[in-house]
Design a protein around this motif. Structure first.
Motif, PDB file in Angstrom:
ATOM      1  N   UNK A 151       0.927  -1.180  -0.069  1.00 41.12           N
ATOM      2  CA  UNK A 151      -0.100   0.054  -0.226  1.00 41.12           C
ATOM      3  C   UNK A 151       0.821   1.137   0.029  1.00 41.12           C
ATOM      4  N   UNK A 152       1.775   1.331   1.123  1.00 35.50           N
ATOM      5  CA  UNK A 152       2.707   2.346   0.951  1.00 35.50           C
ATOM      6  C   UNK A 152       3.543   2.767  -0.491  1.00 35.50           C
ATOM      7  N   UNK A 153       4.038   1.498  -1.090  1.00 34.37           N
ATOM      8  CA  UNK A 153       4.610   1.510  -2.179  1.00 34.37           C
ATOM      9  C   UNK A 153       3.784   2.238  -3.291  1.00 34.37           C
ATOM     10  N   UNK A 154       2.434   1.817  -3.427  1.00 41.29           N
ATOM     11  CA  UNK A 154       1.624   2.234  -4.252  1.00 41.29           C
ATOM     12  C   UNK A 154       1.365   3.569  -4.032  1.00 41.29           C
ATOM     13  N   UNK A 155       1.170   3.981  -2.843  1.00 37.87           N
ATOM     14  CA  UNK A 155       0.692   5.210  -2.488  1.00 37.87           C
ATOM     15  C   UNK A 155       1.628   6.425  -2.427  1.00 37.87           C
ATOM     16  N   UNK A 156       2.674   6.140  -2.004  1.00 33.40           N
ATOM     17  CA  UNK A 156       3.924   7.036  -1.920  1.00 33.40           C
ATOM     18  C   UNK A 156       5.069   6.898  -2.749  1.00 33.40           C
ATOM     19  N   UNK A 157       5.286   5.502  -2.819  1.00 36.42           N
ATOM     20  CA  UNK A 157       6.342   5.264  -3.675  1.00 36.42           C
ATOM     21  C   UNK A 157       7.554   4.877  -3.013  1.00 36.42           C
ATOM     22  N   UNK A 158       7.549   4.997  -1.843  1.00 33.11           N
ATOM     23  CA  UNK A 158       8.583   4.255  -1.059  1.00 33.11           C
ATOM     24  C   UNK A 158       8.017   3.980   0.349  1.00 33.11           C
ATOM     25  N   UNK A 159       9.133   3.391   1.155  1.00 31.61           N
ATOM     26  CA  UNK A 159       8.744   2.819   2.385  1.00 31.61           C
ATOM     27  C   UNK A 159       8.893   3.810   3.441  1.00 31.61           C
TER      28      UNK A 159
ATOM     29  N   UNK B 295      12.932   8.182   6.533  1.00 32.43           N
ATOM     30  CA  UNK B 295      11.656   8.595   6.316  1.00 32.43           C
ATOM     31  C   UNK B 295      10.826   7.938   7.357  1.00 32.43           C
ATOM     32  N   UNK B 296       9.761   8.821   7.890  1.00 32.42           N
ATOM     33  CA  UNK B 296       8.853   8.155   8.994  1.00 32.42           C
ATOM     34  C   UNK B 296       7.714   9.008   9.203  1.00 32.42           C
ATOM     35  N   UNK B 297       6.564   8.366   9.493  1.00 34.27           N
ATOM     36  CA  UNK B 297       5.168   9.246   9.931  1.00 34.27           C
ATOM     37  C   UNK B 297       5.476   9.233  11.505  1.00 34.27           C
ATOM     38  N   UNK B 298       4.855  10.227  12.053  1.00 38.13           N
ATOM     39  CA  UNK B 298       4.662  10.241  13.491  1.00 38.13           C
ATOM     40  C   UNK B 298       3.227   9.907  13.942  1.00 38.13           C
ATOM     41  N   UNK B 299       3.131   8.972  14.584  1.00 37.09           N
ATOM     42  CA  UNK B 299       1.971   8.052  15.014  1.00 37.09           C
ATOM     43  C   UNK B 299       1.485   8.564  16.318  1.00 37.09           C
ATOM     44  N   UNK B 300       0.403   9.461  16.354  1.00 35.00           N
ATOM     45  CA  UNK B 300      -0.371   9.682  17.759  1.00 35.00           C
ATOM     46  C   UNK B 300      -1.253   8.420  18.076  1.00 35.00           C
ATOM     47  N   UNK B 301      -0.502   7.829  18.893  1.00 38.72           N
ATOM     48  CA  UNK B 301      -1.254   6.487  19.211  1.00 38.72           C
ATOM     49  C   UNK B 301      -1.898   6.505  20.517  1.00 38.72           C
ATOM     50  N   UNK B 302      -1.398   7.163  21.546  1.00 39.83           N
ATOM     51  CA  UNK B 302      -2.247   6.604  22.757  1.00 39.83           C
ATOM     52  C   UNK B 302      -3.570   7.584  22.878  1.00 39.83           C
TER      53      UNK B 302
ATOM     54  N   UNK C 124       1.959  20.508  14.477  1.00 41.57           N
ATOM     55  CA  UNK C 124       3.056  21.129  14.172  1.00 41.57           C
ATOM     56  C   UNK C 124       4.491  20.804  14.610  1.00 41.57           C
ATOM     57  N   UNK C 125       4.314  20.487  15.985  1.00 37.82           N
ATOM     58  CA  UNK C 125       5.519  20.063  16.564  1.00 37.82           C
ATOM     59  C   UNK C 125       6.107  18.904  15.864  1.00 37.82           C
ATOM     60  N   UNK C 126       5.264  17.889  15.697  1.00 37.53           N
ATOM     61  CA  UNK C 126       5.885  16.706  14.895  1.00 37.53           C
ATOM     62  C   UNK C 126       6.239  16.894  13.755  1.00 37.53           C
ATOM     63  N   UNK C 127       5.767  17.658  12.698  1.00 32.76           N
ATOM     64  CA  UNK C 127       5.857  18.083  11.555  1.00 32.76           C
ATOM     65  C   UNK C 127       7.030  18.853  11.251  1.00 32.76           C
ATOM     66  N   UNK C 128       7.461  19.531  12.346  1.00 33.23           N
ATOM     67  CA  UNK C 128       8.883  20.476  12.338  1.00 33.23           C
ATOM     68  C   UNK C 128      10.080  19.479  12.487  1.00 33.23           C
ATOM     69  N   UNK C 129       9.994  18.037  12.729  1.00 31.69           N
ATOM     70  CA  UNK C 129      11.285  17.319  12.863  1.00 31.69           C
ATOM     71  C   UNK C 129      11.511  17.085  11.469  1.00 31.69           C
ATOM     72  N   UNK C 130      12.948  17.258  11.113  1.00 34.87           N
ATOM     73  CA  UNK C 130      13.410  16.552   9.666  1.00 34.87           C
ATOM     74  C   UNK C 130      12.775  15.053   9.676  1.00 34.87           C
ATOM     75  N   UNK C 131      12.599  14.970   8.057  1.00 37.55           N
ATOM     76  CA  UNK C 131      12.566  13.573   7.610  1.00 37.55           C
ATOM     77  C   UNK C 131      10.799  13.064   8.092  1.00 37.55           C
ATOM     78  N   UNK C 132      10.370  13.666   8.751  1.00 41.91           N
ATOM     79  CA  UNK C 132       8.737  13.316   9.135  1.00 41.91           C
ATOM     80  C   UNK C 132       7.903  13.403   7.573  1.00 41.91           C
ATOM     81  N   UNK C 133       7.473  12.653   7.175  1.00 38.64           N
ATOM     82  CA  UNK C 133       6.594  12.546   6.151  1.00 38.64           C
ATOM     83  C   UNK C 133       5.134  12.813   6.277  1.00 38.64           C
ATOM     84  N   UNK C 134       4.728  12.324   7.540  1.00 39.30           N
ATOM     85  CA  UNK C 134       3.068  12.609   7.621  1.00 39.30           C
ATOM     86  C   UNK C 134       2.644  12.112   8.945  1.00 39.30           C
ATOM     87  N   UNK C 135       1.443  12.289   9.044  1.00 40.82           N
ATOM     88  CA  UNK C 135       1.010  11.952  10.342  1.00 40.82           C
ATOM     89  C   UNK C 135      -0.005  10.690  10.356  1.00 40.82           C
TER      90      UNK C 135
END
Length: 315
Positions: free
Chosen positions: A17-25, A88-95, A111-122
Motif C-alpha cells: 500500500x505504501x509503495x503504491x501510494x507514496x512510492x517508498x517505504x 523517512x517516518x510518520x509520527x503516529x499519535x497513538x495513545x 505542528x511540533x511533530x511535522x517540524x522534525x526533519x524526515x517526517x513524511x506525515x501523520x
C-alpha cells in the motif's frame, strides 16, 4: 502469481500500500501527546473501554511526560540501536483519542511533530465520536501539504458489544465518521478486535460484507488479549463461556477464511496483537511474534491456492 495490488503476496500488505501510494517505504514513530478519551474524562462516560490498558501497547519511549520532539528523537534512536535506521517516518499519535481536544491544541501538537526533519506525515488514532466539523476541516486543510491517515477504533460493528465494553458510541457513529472522512478524501485505517464478549468467528466472517463497502484504506486486525487489572479480565473470569478464544493455529485458519472474504482494495496493516507477557492475565501463544503469524497466513492461503478477495463477501 502477481495480484491486483502489485506483488506476489496473497494478501494486500501495508508495505505494498505504501509503495503504491507514496512510492517508498516509511516507518512509524509512536508518540503520546497526553490526550485522554471521552469515555474516561466524563464527556460520554468514565472508566474507559473494558479491554484497554494503554501502557501495554506503547513502547517505553512513548511517554507523555516528555515532549513530542523528545519522543520522536528517542524513537529514532531506539530503531537505530536495533540496526533499523530510519530516513523517512510518520509520527503516529497513538495513545488514547488524538482528536479529543480543542483544534488549537491539535495544531500545536501536530505542528511540533511535522517540524522534525524526515517526517513524511501523520497517523492520528482516534474514536468515531471525536471528529467535529471544526477538526475535520482542519485535517482536510492539513493533508494538502503532508500525508495524513486517521486511524478509527471501530473495534466491533455491533451495538450490543459496544455497550458491553463501555465503548461510549454506537455503530451509527462509526459509519458517520467514516463517511465524513471520506467526503474530505482523508485516508482511514480501521481497527477491529476479534474475541470481544458475545461475538463469534461466524459473526466476524459475516461482517466482511459490511467492511467491504466502507471507505477504509487499511485495516488492523487484532485478537483480543485479556490484560491484567482490566474490567474485561473480571468478566472473563466470571463468564469465560462468553468469549471465543483462539489457539494460534485456530487464529491462522480464521484469518485465512477472513482474508478470502475481504475486499482486495483494503490493505492489511496488522494481523495480530502483541503485548509483553507481564501484562497478560494468562500467557498467550508461547511468545509467537506477529511476523510468524503473517508468514503462517501466507502459507495457509498459498496451500489453498487462495488470496485476499477470492471469496469476497457481498452485501
Amino acid at each position: 502469481m502477481t495480484y491486483s495490488w502489485g506483488d506476489g503476496t496473497p494478501f494486500h500488505t501495508y508495505h505494498r500500500y505504501l509503495q503504491n501510494t507514496l512510492g517508498y517505504q516509511v516507518r512509524k514513530i509512536p508518540v503520546d501527546a497526553g490526550f485522554t478519551c471521552p469515555n474516561r474524562d466524563g464527556t460520554v462516560g468514565t472508566g474507559g473501554c473494558t479491554f484497554c490498558l494503554n501502557e501495554a501497547f506503547t513502547p517505553h519511549y512513548c511517554n507523555s511526560r516528555h515532549s513530542i520532539t523528545q519522543q520522536i528523537h528517542d524513537g529514532v534512536a531506539f530503531h537505530a540501536q536495533r540496526r533499523r535506521p530510519i530516513d523517512k517516518f510518520f509520527v503516529y499519535f497513538q495513545a488514547f483519542s488524538n482528536t479529543h481536544a480543542p483544534t488549537a491544541r491539535l495544531r500545536e501538537c501536530y505542528n511540533e511533530a511535522l517540524a522534525i526533519p524526515h517526517v513524511q506525515g501523520l497517523i492520528i488514532a482516534t474514536r468515531p465520536d471525536c471528529l467535529t466539523d471544526e477538526v475535520l476541516d482542519y485535517l482536510e486543510k492539513l493533508q494538502e501539504n503532508v500525508y495524513l491517515c486517521v486511524e478509527i477504533g471501530i473495534e466491533s460493528l455491533h451495538d450490543e458489544t459496544l455497550r458491553r465494553i463501555n465503548r461510549g458510541h454506537d455503530t451509527a457513529s462509526t459509519l458517520r465518521a467514516l463517511d465524513m472522512l471520506a467526503n474530505r478524501h482523508i485516508p482511514v485505517c480501521g481497527h477491529l478486535i476479534f474475541g470481544l464478549p458475545g461475538e463469534t468467528p461466524e459473526l466476524w466472517l459475516q461482517d466482511t460484507a459490511i467492511l467491504n463497502r466502507l471507505p477504509i484504506a487499511t485495516l488492523k486486525l487484532h485478537q483480543l488479549q485479556i490484560l491484567s487489572h482490566t474490567p474485561i479480565e473480571q468478566e472473563w473470569v466470571v463468564k469465560p463461556e462468553d468469549f471465543h478464544t483462539f489457539t494460534a493455529e485456530g487464529y491462522i485458519t480464521f484469518l485465512t477464511d477472513y482474508i478470502e472474504r475481504l475486499s482486495p482494495t483494503i490493505a492489511i496493516e496488522r494481523l495480530a496483537n502483541e503485548v509483553p507477557t507481564r501484562y497478560l492475565a494468562s500467557p498467550s501463544w508461547h511468545g509467537i511474534r506477529h511476523q510468524e503469524i503473517v508468514q503462517a497466513v501466507i502459507r495457509s492461503l498459498e496451500a489453498r491456492h487462495s488470496w485476499q478477495g477470492k471469496k469476497k463477501a457481498e452485501p
